[in-house]
Design a protein around this motif. Sequence first.
Motif, short mmCIF file in Angstrom:
data_model
loop_
_atom_site.label_atom_id
_atom_site.label_comp_id
_atom_site.label_asym_id
_atom_site.label_seq_id
_atom_site.Cartn_x
_atom_site.Cartn_y
_atom_site.Cartn_z
N GLN A 245 0.86 -1.18 0.00
CA GLN A 245 0.00 0.00 0.00
C GLN A 245 0.89 1.23 0.00
OE1 GLN A 245 -3.17 -0.14 2.85
NE2 GLN A 245 -3.44 2.09 2.90
N ASP A 246 0.62 2.16 -0.93
CA ASP A 246 1.45 3.36 -0.99
C ASP A 246 0.95 4.41 0.00
OD1 ASP A 246 -0.80 4.44 -2.12
OD2 ASP A 246 -0.05 4.36 -4.18
N ALA A 247 1.61 5.58 -0.03
CA ALA A 247 1.28 6.63 0.94
C ALA A 247 -0.14 7.14 0.78
CB ALA A 247 2.28 7.79 0.78
N SER A 248 -0.68 7.07 -0.43
CA SER A 248 -2.06 7.54 -0.66
C SER A 248 -3.10 6.52 -0.26
CB SER A 248 -2.24 7.91 -2.14
OG SER A 248 -2.07 6.76 -2.96
N GLY A 249 -2.67 5.36 0.17
CA GLY A 249 -3.61 4.32 0.58
C GLY A 249 -4.01 3.37 -0.52
N LYS A 250 -3.48 3.55 -1.71
CA LYS A 250 -3.83 2.68 -2.84
C LYS A 250 -3.03 1.39 -2.75
CE LYS A 250 -4.60 4.49 -6.82
NZ LYS A 250 -4.43 5.17 -8.12
N ARG A 251 -3.73 0.28 -2.88
CA ARG A 251 -3.08 -1.02 -2.81
C ARG A 251 -2.64 -1.46 -4.21
NH1 ARG A 251 -3.23 -3.62 1.70
NH2 ARG A 251 -2.91 -5.63 0.68
N TYR A 252 -1.48 -2.14 -4.24
CA TYR A 252 -0.94 -2.57 -5.52
C TYR A 252 -0.18 -3.89 -5.33
CZ TYR A 252 3.40 -0.54 -3.66
OH TYR A 252 4.48 -0.25 -2.89
N LEU A 253 -0.05 -4.59 -6.45
CA LEU A 253 0.74 -5.81 -6.49
C LEU A 253 2.20 -5.46 -6.75
CD1 LEU A 253 -1.46 -8.17 -8.71
CD2 LEU A 253 -1.27 -8.18 -6.24
N CYS A 254 3.09 -6.17 -6.10
CA CYS A 254 4.52 -5.93 -6.29
C CYS A 254 5.23 -7.27 -6.45
CB CYS A 254 5.09 -5.16 -5.09
SG CYS A 254 6.84 -4.78 -5.26
N VAL A 255 5.90 -7.43 -7.59
CA VAL A 255 6.66 -8.65 -7.87
C VAL A 255 8.12 -8.24 -8.06
CG1 VAL A 255 6.89 -10.67 -9.32
CG2 VAL A 255 4.64 -9.65 -9.00
N THR A 256 9.01 -8.81 -7.26
CA THR A 256 10.44 -8.45 -7.32
C THR A 256 11.28 -9.69 -7.56
OG1 THR A 256 10.65 -8.67 -4.92
CG2 THR A 256 10.12 -6.49 -5.78
N SER A 257 12.39 -9.47 -8.27
CA SER A 257 13.31 -10.56 -8.56
C SER A 257 14.73 -10.00 -8.64
CB SER A 257 12.93 -11.23 -9.88
OG SER A 257 13.84 -12.28 -10.18
N MET A 258 15.68 -10.61 -7.91
CA MET A 258 17.07 -10.16 -7.87
C MET A 258 17.83 -10.67 -9.09
SD MET A 258 19.36 -8.51 -6.00
CE MET A 258 19.06 -8.59 -4.23
#
Length: 585
Positions: A245-258
């Motif tokens: 969830q960002d600072a504005s309260g909006k939720r989002y998907l986050c996919v990370t890969s090293m």
Amino acid sequence: MKQSVTERTAFYQILTRKITVLILMVSFFPMILTTGILFYRFNGAYKEKINAHISELVQKHTQNIDSFLSEKLGNIRYLARLFDNNQQTPRIFLQQQMTLLRNQYGDVFTDLGLVDSNGIQFAYEGPFKLENADYSNAKWFIAAKEKAFYISDVFAGLRGHPHFIVTVKVSFNGSNSLLRSTINFGAFNSLVENIQIGRTGIAFIINTKGELQTKMDVRLKDSAIMSILDPDGHKKNETIFSEKQDASGKRYLCVTSMLNNIDWIMVFRQDIGDAFRELRKTQILALVLFLLGCGAIISVAFTLPRNIVKLIASADKKSEVMNRQVIESGKLATIGELAAGIAHEINNPVAIMVEEAGWIEDLLEEEELKNTKNFEEFKRALVQINTQGKRCKEITHKLLSFARKTDSTINDVQINDAVREIVSLTAQMARYNNVIIETELHEGIPFIRISPSELQQVILNLINNAIDAMHKGGGTIKIETKISKLEKNHVVIAVEDNGPGIPKDNLERIFDPFFTTKPVGKGTGLGLSICYGIVQKMGGKIDVYSEVGMGTRFRIWIPFQEPLSEKPLNEINVAEPVSATLADK
């Protein structure tokens, strides 16, 4: 009686509520359970599918970027080995190799340079004037001089444009130097931007400090990037899927890969509403269908029980009426049997009276009695006694004949004689009710093989109904017999009255069993139904015409076997319409 009606009304209300509750429970429970299970399973399966798709996409792009960096690093390492064994001057070597790289890879490699251990670039080949450039204080140089090969973070540098550098250690004039090459940032950035999903899906690369290594997207903020960063949570060859969830309260998907070759993190970010847009549409559609189903169930639950209870109440009322009518029919049957017994008992003394009157008449014929003063008066009285006695005997005989239930023997019946007999039997009751019975019996009516008692029952029932309909106000009943003109070999008996008539709503039901408009206790509703059945058994038919305020006319068609040699002058038309007056029919 009021209490009984109240109790029954309360019973019907309770029954309605119970059926309603039962329908709601039986319908809603399995529907909610099934819908909930399907909704939960579909929601989970769809999310797993989306997660798997995005994760696979990120992994694929991570591998592509890793391959890109590995390939470029491999190219520079290959050039470093060539340089160690090359006898040419550094500048000529860089010119030759730069030409080969451009021919092979286009503009992916921007330039080549050799940097000594003090950070001075002593040889350079590229579009910029960077020969003798001092990199001694550059972060990439400080980090690279301690490693055999190195890939830097993206930075602006002396040129003021974002780029990153690949370096490999080489040996020159007995000291360690660095062979460096600048990688075209646009070519590298296009690899990352190729991943696009939905309207809000974006991909970018950051280092372990949260610094952006690709082109800045207007939808990204530093706070959003830092919320993604989790250095301890990333390992090589591992993809992490999470919801943030960002600072504005909006939720989002986050996919990370090293990435493998460098401490960079490949990131894919997409708003949850965008990622699961199709799922939301399906959920809304399912909710709408669920609500429509609930509405239908509620409508049925509150409508069906009322209709069922109404049918039950109607059946109960009909059952009560039928029970009363059965009781009345039993009473009538008992009265009929009693009347038959009484008529039989009366018939014997009446016969004795007639015989005694005849004996007295014979005695009056003797010599000594003829000269008495009241001889003529005695004789007149004896004639009257004999006449009335015979009349009583005839009435009781007719009553007995009609009351016999077993008298259904088929005989040749003359219709006109049967009508006259019934009229004579009902004449007294008609006079009592101020009703005049008229007959118009046409000659030439053939004999018909039917049951005399059944025919009597039909005609008598029609006459009694007509008398009852006119009440004490009186009126006229007309009975007519003719031969039908349109129905071949049929005799027609018409019974018409000028009474109040039958309402149109009741005309279609008057032949139904137990249907009656008479007050309770005055009729059973079986008379016309029995008449209908008798006429049908004879092979004939019966119909009725009636107008309120003008009267009613019943017509009976009875077939006969032998065709007539001559058609009578008087014939009836069965197809004639109902006119303004029943007398015209």
